[in-house]
Design an enzyme around this catalytic site. Structure first.
Site, PDB file in Angstrom:
ATOM      1  N   ASP A  47       0.844  -1.193   0.000  1.00 25.82           N
ATOM      2  CA  ASP A  47       0.000   0.000   0.000  1.00 25.82           C
ATOM      3  C   ASP A  47       0.882   1.247   0.000  1.00 25.82           C
ATOM      4  O   ASP A  47       1.732   1.418   0.872  1.00 25.82           O
ATOM      5  CB  ASP A  47      -0.896  -0.005   1.244  1.00 25.82           C
ATOM      6  CG  ASP A  47      -1.784   1.222   1.328  1.00 25.82           C
ATOM      7  OD1 ASP A  47      -2.954   1.124   0.933  1.00 25.82           O
ATOM      8  OD2 ASP A  47      -1.312   2.285   1.797  1.00 25.82           O
ATOM      9  N   TYR A  52       2.941   9.952  -0.631  1.00 25.95           N
ATOM     10  CA  TYR A  52       4.014   9.390   0.196  1.00 25.95           C
ATOM     11  C   TYR A  52       5.404   9.613  -0.421  1.00 25.95           C
ATOM     12  O   TYR A  52       6.412   9.443   0.262  1.00 25.95           O
ATOM     13  CB  TYR A  52       3.821   7.888   0.402  1.00 25.95           C
ATOM     14  CG  TYR A  52       2.579   7.484   1.150  1.00 25.95           C
ATOM     15  CD1 TYR A  52       1.761   8.419   1.789  1.00 25.95           C
ATOM     16  CD2 TYR A  52       2.211   6.143   1.235  1.00 25.95           C
ATOM     17  CE1 TYR A  52       0.617   8.024   2.471  1.00 25.95           C
ATOM     18  CE2 TYR A  52       1.077   5.742   1.912  1.00 25.95           C
ATOM     19  CZ  TYR A  52       0.278   6.672   2.522  1.00 25.95           C
ATOM     20  OH  TYR A  52      -0.853   6.272   3.191  1.00 25.95           O
ATOM     21  N   HIS A 114      -7.519   9.569  -1.755  1.00 28.15           N
ATOM     22  CA  HIS A 114      -6.786   9.539  -0.485  1.00 28.15           C
ATOM     23  C   HIS A 114      -7.550  10.217   0.654  1.00 28.15           C
ATOM     24  O   HIS A 114      -7.607   9.718   1.773  1.00 28.15           O
ATOM     25  CB  HIS A 114      -5.421  10.190  -0.662  1.00 28.15           C
ATOM     26  CG  HIS A 114      -4.420   9.778   0.358  1.00 28.15           C
ATOM     27  ND1 HIS A 114      -3.064   9.927   0.174  1.00 28.15           N
ATOM     28  CD2 HIS A 114      -4.560   9.222   1.581  1.00 28.15           C
ATOM     29  CE1 HIS A 114      -2.420   9.471   1.233  1.00 28.15           C
ATOM     30  NE2 HIS A 114      -3.311   9.049   2.110  1.00 28.15           N
TER      31      HIS A 114
END
Length: 320
Positions: A47, A52, A114
């Site tokens: 994931d 990120y 997200h």
């Protein structure tokens, strides 16, 4: 791993491995080590997210394993997430294509919105979380979750992702998506013994929506500015420690097993090869009904991520 809980069947028929590697806040070099350790330990679910900034490191390791024949693409389940600055419908396809390029893949298995709040896009794809002068997220003037969702569904039709879903949505937001969805979503939310999400769980069960838990351990590795001075620690909970000792397991393994037996998917984050291995060694024991009930009866209530809600200010789609 002879356990019926090793994977969960999604509404589209895909089998999603029930334990994945979480990668939030993992830096490039440690990310590579973590991915190697995970794949060597039997993980096939990873994931990540555009925000990120580690998709490229993950992609490099995936390619090495794929080219060497250590894993097959069809055995992997790769999840990434739409950037908050890319939620305008016309940006959605471009965003996943950027993620796919970094991951060095033709498609992902699951693509998530997200957060339900759109942040302002200033043309800089690296300005991932733009801030206002008072330190809150700089939200976009216009946003339409349903239109973003429709753009997400087009990605399935284009073969860029096999499944789609949402992350950090509340019940009413999930319900709104489900009223128009051609492709039923998967949802990714904070869930642990102190924030069990019982109401959301029941709502999603009725809707046929699969839940993935993040922060299953309370996210102990998150930066200090994201922590309160005094907060409970799930792995130090006396009930969890007692049950772990009884089964000869770690508190982390008991926390994960509890969520798996609640029919959730888990994505524990670690960069330690030893902990990555033990986090997937959760299919050789069962918690009894009494133990599950005892964990359910824990009275401490604490969210480790509700502070994010404050960063969205008074935006209409602020989830909590």
């Amino acid at each position: 791993m002879n356990d019926s809980l090793t994977s969960v069947k999604l509404s589209n028929g895909l089998q999603m491995p029930s334990v994945g590697l979480g990668t939030w806040l993992s830096l490039k070099d440690e990310m590579k080590t973590a991915v190697r350790s995970a794949l060597d330990s039997g993980y096939r679910h990873i994931d990540t997210a555009y925000t990120y900034k580690n998709e490229d490191a993950i992609g490099e390791e995936l390619q090495e394993y794929l080219k060497n024949g250590k894993v097959k693409r069809e055995d992997l389940f790769i999840v990434t997430k739409l950037g908050l600055i890319h939620m305008e419908p016309k940006q959605v396809r471009r965003s996943i294509e950027m993620s796919l390029k970094k991951l060095q893949l033709d498609y992902v298995d699951l693509y998530l919105i997200h957060w339900p709040v759109t942040l302002e896009y200033d043309g800089d794809d690296e300005n991932l979380l733009p801030l206002t002068e008072d330190g809150k997220f700089k939200t976009a003037e216009k946003s339409d979750l349903l239109e973003t969702w429709k753009a997400m569904e087009e990605l399935v039709d284009l073969g860029l992702t096999k499944s789609i879903g949402v992350s950090n949505f509340n019940i009413s937001q999930v319900e709104r998506i489900c009223t128009i969805a051609k492709h039923k979503p998967v949802i990714n939310v904070e869930c642990n013994i102190y924030w069990p999400q019982n109401e959301l769980f029941e709502a999603c069960k009725k809707l046929g929506v699969t839940i993935t838990s993040y922060a299953s351990f309370g996210s102990p590795g998150r930066p200090g500015e994201y922590k309160e001075a005094e907060e409970p620690k799930p792995m130090e909970d006396p009930i969890i420690q007692r049950i772990a000792k009884k089964h000869g397991k770690t508190p982390a393994q008991v926390l994960l097993r509890n969520l798996l037996q609640r029919e959730m998917i888990v994505i524990p984050k670690s960069v330690s090869p030893e902990r990555i291995l033990t986090n997937i060694q959760v299919f050789d024991f069962n918690l009894t009904k009494e133990e599950m009930d005892e964990i359910k009866g824990i009275t401490v209530k604490h969210s480790f991520f509700n502070f994010f809600g404050d960063l969205f200010g008074n935006h209409q789609e602020r989830p909590f």
